[in-house]
Every structure is written in structure tokens, then in C-alpha cells.
Design a protein around this motif. Sequence first.
Motif, PDB file in Angstrom:
ATOM      1  N   ARG A   1     -27.935 -46.829  -5.981  1.00 28.95           N
ATOM      2  CA  ARG A   1     -27.900 -46.210  -7.415  1.00 28.95           C
ATOM      3  C   ARG A   1     -26.233 -46.336  -7.726  1.00 28.95           C
ATOM      4  NH1 ARG A   1     -31.926 -41.344  -6.431  1.00 28.95           N
ATOM      5  NH2 ARG A   1     -33.745 -42.629  -6.384  1.00 28.95           N
ATOM      6  N   LYS A   2     -26.207 -46.296  -9.133  1.00 30.95           N
ATOM      7  CA  LYS A   2     -24.597 -46.402  -9.790  1.00 30.95           C
ATOM      8  C   LYS A   2     -24.159 -47.848  -9.093  1.00 30.95           C
ATOM      9  CE  LYS A   2     -24.462 -41.598 -10.053  1.00 30.95           C
ATOM     10  NZ  LYS A   2     -23.782 -40.629 -10.677  1.00 30.95           N
TER      11      LYS A   2
ATOM     12  N   SER B   1     -36.788 -34.616 -17.519  1.00 27.90           N
ATOM     13  CA  SER B   1     -35.901 -33.863 -16.476  1.00 27.90           C
ATOM     14  C   SER B   1     -35.704 -34.576 -15.449  1.00 27.90           C
ATOM     15  CB  SER B   1     -37.104 -32.739 -16.195  1.00 27.90           C
ATOM     16  OG  SER B   1     -38.105 -32.942 -15.402  1.00 27.90           O
TER      17      SER B   1
ATOM     18  N   GLY C   1     -33.712 -36.574 -12.715  1.00 25.37           N
ATOM     19  CA  GLY C   1     -32.159 -36.834 -12.729  1.00 25.37           C
ATOM     20  C   GLY C   1     -31.392 -35.528 -13.725  1.00 25.37           C
ATOM     21  N   GLU C   2     -32.014 -34.476 -13.903  1.00 25.50           N
ATOM     22  CA  GLU C   2     -31.619 -33.655 -14.986  1.00 25.50           C
ATOM     23  C   GLU C   2     -31.174 -34.363 -16.286  1.00 25.50           C
ATOM     24  OE1 GLU C   2     -28.438 -31.669 -12.608  1.00 25.50           O
ATOM     25  OE2 GLU C   2     -29.934 -30.577 -11.440  1.00 25.50           O
ATOM     26  N   GLY C   3     -31.864 -35.088 -16.665  1.00 30.26           N
ATOM     27  CA  GLY C   3     -31.751 -35.737 -18.051  1.00 30.26           C
ATOM     28  C   GLY C   3     -30.667 -37.190 -17.847  1.00 30.26           C
ATOM     29  N   LYS C   4     -30.287 -37.596 -16.760  1.00 27.91           N
ATOM     30  CA  LYS C   4     -29.510 -38.622 -16.628  1.00 27.91           C
ATOM     31  C   LYS C   4     -30.188 -39.832 -16.803  1.00 27.91           C
ATOM     32  CE  LYS C   4     -26.123 -36.217 -13.666  1.00 27.91           C
ATOM     33  NZ  LYS C   4     -25.589 -35.957 -12.612  1.00 27.91           N
ATOM     34  N   VAL C   5     -31.554 -40.025 -16.340  1.00 24.91           N
ATOM     35  CA  VAL C   5     -32.364 -40.941 -16.223  1.00 24.91           C
ATOM     36  C   VAL C   5     -32.299 -41.386 -17.875  1.00 24.91           C
ATOM     37  CG1 VAL C   5     -34.361 -42.198 -15.630  1.00 24.91           C
ATOM     38  CG2 VAL C   5     -33.257 -40.640 -14.100  1.00 24.91           C
ATOM     39  N   ARG C   6     -32.908 -40.650 -18.579  1.00 18.20           N
ATOM     40  CA  ARG C   6     -33.076 -40.654 -19.870  1.00 18.20           C
ATOM     41  C   ARG C   6     -31.788 -41.147 -20.573  1.00 18.20           C
ATOM     42  NH1 ARG C   6     -32.504 -37.579 -24.418  1.00 18.20           N
ATOM     43  NH2 ARG C   6     -33.738 -37.860 -26.243  1.00 18.20           N
ATOM     44  N   ALA C   7     -30.936 -40.679 -20.140  1.00 17.64           N
ATOM     45  CA  ALA C   7     -29.550 -41.136 -20.798  1.00 17.64           C
ATOM     46  C   ALA C   7     -29.183 -42.405 -20.463  1.00 17.64           C
ATOM     47  CB  ALA C   7     -28.464 -40.116 -20.716  1.00 17.64           C
ATOM     48  N   LEU C   8     -29.479 -42.903 -19.236  1.00 19.34           N
ATOM     49  CA  LEU C   8     -29.379 -44.013 -19.049  1.00 19.34           C
ATOM     50  C   LEU C   8     -29.917 -45.109 -19.780  1.00 19.34           C
ATOM     51  CD1 LEU C   8     -28.070 -46.389 -16.807  1.00 19.34           C
ATOM     52  CD2 LEU C   8     -30.271 -45.853 -15.501  1.00 19.34           C
TER      53      LEU C   8
ATOM     54  N   SER D   1     -28.384 -45.660 -22.935  1.00 13.52           N
ATOM     55  CA  SER D   1     -27.521 -46.584 -23.145  1.00 13.52           C
ATOM     56  C   SER D   1     -27.908 -48.065 -22.917  1.00 13.52           C
ATOM     57  CB  SER D   1     -26.441 -46.275 -21.678  1.00 13.52           C
ATOM     58  OG  SER D   1     -27.073 -46.582 -20.527  1.00 13.52           O
TER      59      SER D   1
END
Length: 179
Positions: A113-114, A141, A143-150, A153
Motif C-alpha cells: 500500500r502507498k 468506514s 480505512g477510517e474513510g481513507k479508501v473513499r477519499a482515495l 482523488s
Amino acid sequence: MTMAPATDLRTFTNLDTARGDLLDVYAEVRAPLLHLPNYAVTAFGERIDRHATEAGFTAVLAYADGHPVGYAYGNTIEHGDRYWQRTSPTPAEKYTEHPAVALKEIGVRPTWRKTGTARRIHDALLAPREERFVTLMVNPSAGEGKVRALYESWGYEDIGHSQPSPASPLLTVMIRANR
């Protein structure tokens, strides 16, 4: 973002040769959730077996030193598909009037990842596709919202929500142009 070591991207239109590698990567990617019925490896196996029989099925797997490190797969959905029927509110006609690509799953082993590997797999899956739009569902929820934010992007936007099965959490439906 850390640059990933070289990976070999392989495309499959038949599940037979890729199934074991997909299950292997899935089990590590979803390890914290495997106790939940919707995320169990057997449930994923049943889903991918069904999806592999649907029109336009394609999977892309990334390999490093001969070992699978990530995957994505999807298929074509048409106007009236159950995917759209379960989306609420009803998506705009511009999204559903022509075939679209449904990105059903994407996952990368935690150590990868990353590194840009997920984006490379995603783009390789979509590059040859002719459909105007690509859609996916994401657990808000994750990744605490990080997947949706990805996904945001990458150009995806929310168009509603869906609960594909009684065991599934309520998912956010996202879409973007495929070009």
C-alpha cells in the motif's frame, strides 16, 4: 507515496488460472474482517465465481517476484442491471443508459500500500474498456474513510448507496468517466 518495486501486471478474462491468487491476496487484504460473514473468504469465492460468469469479466493481478501482491476485477453492467436497481437514489439516466464497468473489487497487500500499485492495477483494468463510465461501491468506514477519499482523488464521486446483500454493510456507490 513510496515507489513500488517493479511489478508484473497480468490480465485474465478467465478465472481458472487466477482464482487461487485472487483468494490468497483477498485473505490478507481483508484479514481484519474475515470473521464477518460478508467478508469471509468463502463468501468472496462465491461472489467471484458468480462475477466471472458475467459479461465483460476481467481481472488484473500484480505480481512481484512471481507472487501476487494486488488485484482488481470487474465486469460490464447494462441498463436495468441489479447493480443499478439496488442503488438508491436511482442513478441519473446518463450513467445507466449505456453499459458501464462495475469495478467489483480492488485490493493490495498491506506491505504494497502507498506505493502506487493499486492505481496501476486500477488503470490497467480500465485502459482497454470501451464503457463510458466506471462505478464501484465502497464501505465508507474502510480505512477510517481513507479508501473513499482515495477513490475521490482518482475522480470518483458519490451517487448514492447500496446494500448488495443482507450481510453487506451499506456501501457508497461512486462513479466517474472512464476516460
